[in-house]
Design a protein around this motif. Structure first.
Motif, PDB file in Angstrom:
ATOM      1  N   MET A   1     -21.089  60.181 107.804  1.00  0.00           N
ATOM      2  CA  MET A   1     -19.754  60.620 107.441  1.00  0.00           C
ATOM      3  C   MET A   1     -19.881  61.968 106.728  1.00  0.00           C
ATOM      4  SD  MET A   1     -16.974  58.646 104.993  1.00  0.00           S
ATOM      5  CE  MET A   1     -17.309  57.137 105.836  1.00  0.00           C
ATOM      6  N   ASN A   2     -19.057  62.925 107.097  1.00  0.00           N
ATOM      7  CA  ASN A   2     -19.128  64.232 106.447  1.00  0.00           C
ATOM      8  C   ASN A   2     -18.359  64.211 105.118  1.00  0.00           C
ATOM      9  OD1 ASN A   2     -16.355  64.953 106.817  1.00  0.00           O
ATOM     10  ND2 ASN A   2     -16.809  65.688 108.864  1.00  0.00           N
ATOM     11  N   ALA A   3     -18.514  65.263 104.346  1.00  0.00           N
ATOM     12  CA  ALA A   3     -17.927  65.323 103.006  1.00  0.00           C
ATOM     13  C   ALA A   3     -16.404  65.213 103.036  1.00  0.00           C
ATOM     14  CB  ALA A   3     -18.358  66.615 102.307  1.00  0.00           C
ATOM     15  N   ASN A   4     -15.752  65.862 103.990  1.00  0.00           N
ATOM     16  CA  ASN A   4     -14.291  65.795 104.065  1.00  0.00           C
ATOM     17  C   ASN A   4     -13.805  64.388 104.382  1.00  0.00           C
ATOM     18  OD1 ASN A   4     -13.419  68.466 103.433  1.00  0.00           O
ATOM     19  ND2 ASN A   4     -14.220  69.129 105.404  1.00  0.00           N
ATOM     20  N   ALA A   5     -14.469  63.720 105.308  1.00  0.00           N
ATOM     21  CA  ALA A   5     -14.078  62.354 105.664  1.00  0.00           C
ATOM     22  C   ALA A   5     -14.295  61.408 104.483  1.00  0.00           C
ATOM     23  CB  ALA A   5     -14.863  61.880 106.884  1.00  0.00           C
ATOM     24  N   LEU A   6     -15.403  61.585 103.773  1.00  0.00           N
ATOM     25  CA  LEU A   6     -15.671  60.763 102.597  1.00  0.00           C
ATOM     26  C   LEU A   6     -14.604  60.986 101.527  1.00  0.00           C
ATOM     27  CD1 LEU A   6     -17.719  58.796 101.221  1.00  0.00           C
ATOM     28  CD2 LEU A   6     -18.693  60.827 100.156  1.00  0.00           C
TER      29      LEU A   6
ATOM     30  N   ASP B   1     -11.568  62.070 101.992  1.00  0.00           N
ATOM     31  CA  ASP B   1     -10.304  61.504 102.482  1.00  0.00           C
ATOM     32  C   ASP B   1     -10.245  60.004 102.207  1.00  0.00           C
ATOM     33  OD1 ASP B   1      -9.504  63.996 103.385  1.00  0.00           O
ATOM     34  OD2 ASP B   1      -9.934  63.563 105.505  1.00  0.00           O
ATOM     35  N   GLN B   2     -11.342  59.304 102.450  1.00  0.00           N
ATOM     36  CA  GLN B   2     -11.364  57.864 102.208  1.00  0.00           C
ATOM     37  C   GLN B   2     -11.324  57.560 100.710  1.00  0.00           C
ATOM     38  OE1 GLN B   2     -14.087  55.460 104.410  1.00  0.00           O
ATOM     39  NE2 GLN B   2     -13.563  56.433 106.341  1.00  0.00           N
ATOM     40  N   TYR B   3     -11.968  58.394  99.915  1.00  0.00           N
ATOM     41  CA  TYR B   3     -11.940  58.220  98.460  1.00  0.00           C
ATOM     42  C   TYR B   3     -10.501  58.318  97.944  1.00  0.00           C
ATOM     43  CZ  TYR B   3     -12.531  59.335  93.519  1.00  0.00           C
ATOM     44  OH  TYR B   3     -12.418  59.346  92.153  1.00  0.00           O
ATOM     45  N   PHE B   4      -9.782  59.341  98.347  1.00  0.00           N
ATOM     46  CA  PHE B   4      -8.406  59.506  97.879  1.00  0.00           C
ATOM     47  C   PHE B   4      -7.483  58.446  98.484  1.00  0.00           C
ATOM     48  CE2 PHE B   4     -10.233  63.558  96.665  1.00  0.00           C
ATOM     49  CZ  PHE B   4      -9.805  63.624  95.348  1.00  0.00           C
ATOM     50  N   ALA B   5      -7.760  58.007  99.707  1.00  0.00           N
ATOM     51  CA  ALA B   5      -6.983  56.906 100.290  1.00  0.00           C
ATOM     52  C   ALA B   5      -7.160  55.644  99.452  1.00  0.00           C
ATOM     53  CB  ALA B   5      -7.418  56.669 101.739  1.00  0.00           C
ATOM     54  N   MET B   6      -8.376  55.407  98.956  1.00  0.00           N
ATOM     55  CA  MET B   6      -8.635  54.255  98.096  1.00  0.00           C
ATOM     56  C   MET B   6      -7.742  54.300  96.863  1.00  0.00           C
ATOM     57  SD  MET B   6     -12.017  53.545  95.772  1.00  0.00           S
ATOM     58  CE  MET B   6     -11.516  54.885  94.673  1.00  0.00           C
ATOM     59  N   TRP B   7      -7.658  55.459  96.206  1.00  0.00           N
ATOM     60  CA  TRP B   7      -6.853  55.590  94.989  1.00  0.00           C
ATOM     61  C   TRP B   7      -5.367  55.415  95.254  1.00  0.00           C
ATOM     62  CZ3 TRP B   7      -8.131  55.258  90.117  1.00  0.00           C
ATOM     63  CH2 TRP B   7      -9.452  55.495  89.750  1.00  0.00           C
ATOM     64  N   ASN B   8      -4.939  55.707  96.453  1.00  0.00           N
ATOM     65  CA  ASN B   8      -3.506  55.704  96.752  1.00  0.00           C
ATOM     66  C   ASN B   8      -3.033  54.462  97.496  1.00  0.00           C
ATOM     67  OD1 ASN B   8      -3.134  58.227  95.514  1.00  0.00           O
ATOM     68  ND2 ASN B   8      -3.855  59.258  97.358  1.00  0.00           N
ATOM     69  N   ASP B   9      -3.942  53.584  97.893  1.00  0.00           N
ATOM     70  CA  ASP B   9      -3.561  52.396  98.650  1.00  0.00           C
ATOM     71  C   ASP B   9      -3.232  51.255  97.691  1.00  0.00           C
ATOM     72  OD1 ASP B   9      -3.362  50.192 100.433  1.00  0.00           O
ATOM     73  OD2 ASP B   9      -4.637  51.280 101.839  1.00  0.00           O
TER      74      ASP B   9
ATOM     75  N   ALA C   1     -10.446  47.338  99.217  1.00  0.00           N
ATOM     76  CA  ALA C   1     -11.781  46.736  99.286  1.00  0.00           C
ATOM     77  C   ALA C   1     -12.528  47.215 100.530  1.00  0.00           C
ATOM     78  CB  ALA C   1     -11.675  45.213  99.276  1.00  0.00           C
ATOM     79  N   GLU C   2     -11.815  47.341 101.656  1.00  0.00           N
ATOM     80  CA  GLU C   2     -12.432  47.852 102.883  1.00  0.00           C
ATOM     81  C   GLU C   2     -12.874  49.303 102.709  1.00  0.00           C
ATOM     82  OE1 GLU C   2      -9.713  47.353 106.116  1.00  0.00           O
ATOM     83  OE2 GLU C   2      -9.555  45.181 105.807  1.00  0.00           O
ATOM     84  N   LEU C   3     -12.011  50.114 102.110  1.00  0.00           N
ATOM     85  CA  LEU C   3     -12.359  51.522 101.882  1.00  0.00           C
ATOM     86  C   LEU C   3     -13.549  51.644 100.945  1.00  0.00           C
ATOM     87  CD1 LEU C   3      -8.745  52.926 101.533  1.00  0.00           C
ATOM     88  CD2 LEU C   3     -10.363  53.509 103.349  1.00  0.00           C
ATOM     89  N   ILE C   4     -13.572  50.826  99.909  1.00  0.00           N
ATOM     90  CA  ILE C   4     -14.679  50.847  98.949  1.00  0.00           C
ATOM     91  C   ILE C   4     -15.972  50.437  99.645  1.00  0.00           C
ATOM     92  CG2 ILE C   4     -15.610  49.715  96.893  1.00  0.00           C
ATOM     93  CD1 ILE C   4     -12.620  49.636  95.872  1.00  0.00           C
ATOM     94  N   ALA C   5     -15.946  49.358 100.402  1.00  0.00           N
ATOM     95  CA  ALA C   5     -17.151  48.881 101.092  1.00  0.00           C
ATOM     96  C   ALA C   5     -17.698  49.927 102.060  1.00  0.00           C
ATOM     97  CB  ALA C   5     -16.849  47.579 101.837  1.00  0.00           C
ATOM     98  N   GLY C   6     -16.817  50.706 102.661  1.00  0.00           N
ATOM     99  CA  GLY C   6     -17.261  51.708 103.625  1.00  0.00           C
ATOM    100  C   GLY C   6     -17.767  52.998 103.022  1.00  0.00           C
ATOM    101  N   THR C   7     -17.491  53.214 101.727  1.00  0.00           N
ATOM    102  CA  THR C   7     -17.830  54.522 101.141  1.00  0.00           C
ATOM    103  C   THR C   7     -18.668  54.453  99.856  1.00  0.00           C
ATOM    104  OG1 THR C   7     -15.682  54.543 100.027  1.00  0.00           O
ATOM    105  CG2 THR C   7     -15.834  55.724 102.119  1.00  0.00           C
TER     106      THR C   7
END
Length: 120
Positions: free
Chosen positions: A1-6, A8-16, A23-29
């Motif tokens: 996973m590149n830095a931008n994708a990581l 994006d998932q990090y900020f999606a975690m905070w906003n979901d 939990a899925e976002l956390i497990a993946g990143t």
């Protein structure tokens, strides 16, 4: 996973708002034993991190975390800047995070600094 994708998932975690989706976002990143530390919060591991995000959402209803600018990257480190704000409004908080990645590109440690923040 590149830095931008990581990021994006990090900020999606905070906003979901959905704990299962977080939990899925956390497990993946994040690694299983990852640590998060900023001036306001600390967490170790997936469950603590998920609970921390849920608590932060309750403290700041209607606000979202957004990445500002580019990501700085070298070796196994990332650095990004963020704002906490409501859509179309000025930010109420902002900061910079320094991320340490493991060999697989997952977050092993995140250290956050507040550039400005509300009292809580």
């Amino acid at each position: 996973m590149n830095a931008n994708a990581l990021a994006d998932q990090y900020f999606a975690m905070w906003n979901d708002a959905d704990a299962d989706r977080r939990a899925e976002l956390i497990a993946g990143t994040w690694t299983d034993d990852a640590t998060f530390q900023d001036p306001s919060f600390e967490a170790t591991g997936h469950d603590e991190l998920n609970k921390l995000v849920g608590a932060a959402q309750q403290m700041f209803p209607g606000l979202s975390f957004v990445r500002i600018g580019d990501i700085d990257e070298h070796h196994n480190y990332l650095r990004w800047t963020w704002h906490l704000k409501a859509e179309g409004q000025e930010p109420v908080a902002g900061g910079t995070d320094v991320v340490v990645l493991d060999a697989d590109g997952k977050i092993r440690q995140l250290i956050g600094f507040h550039d400005f923040a509300p009292a809580h």
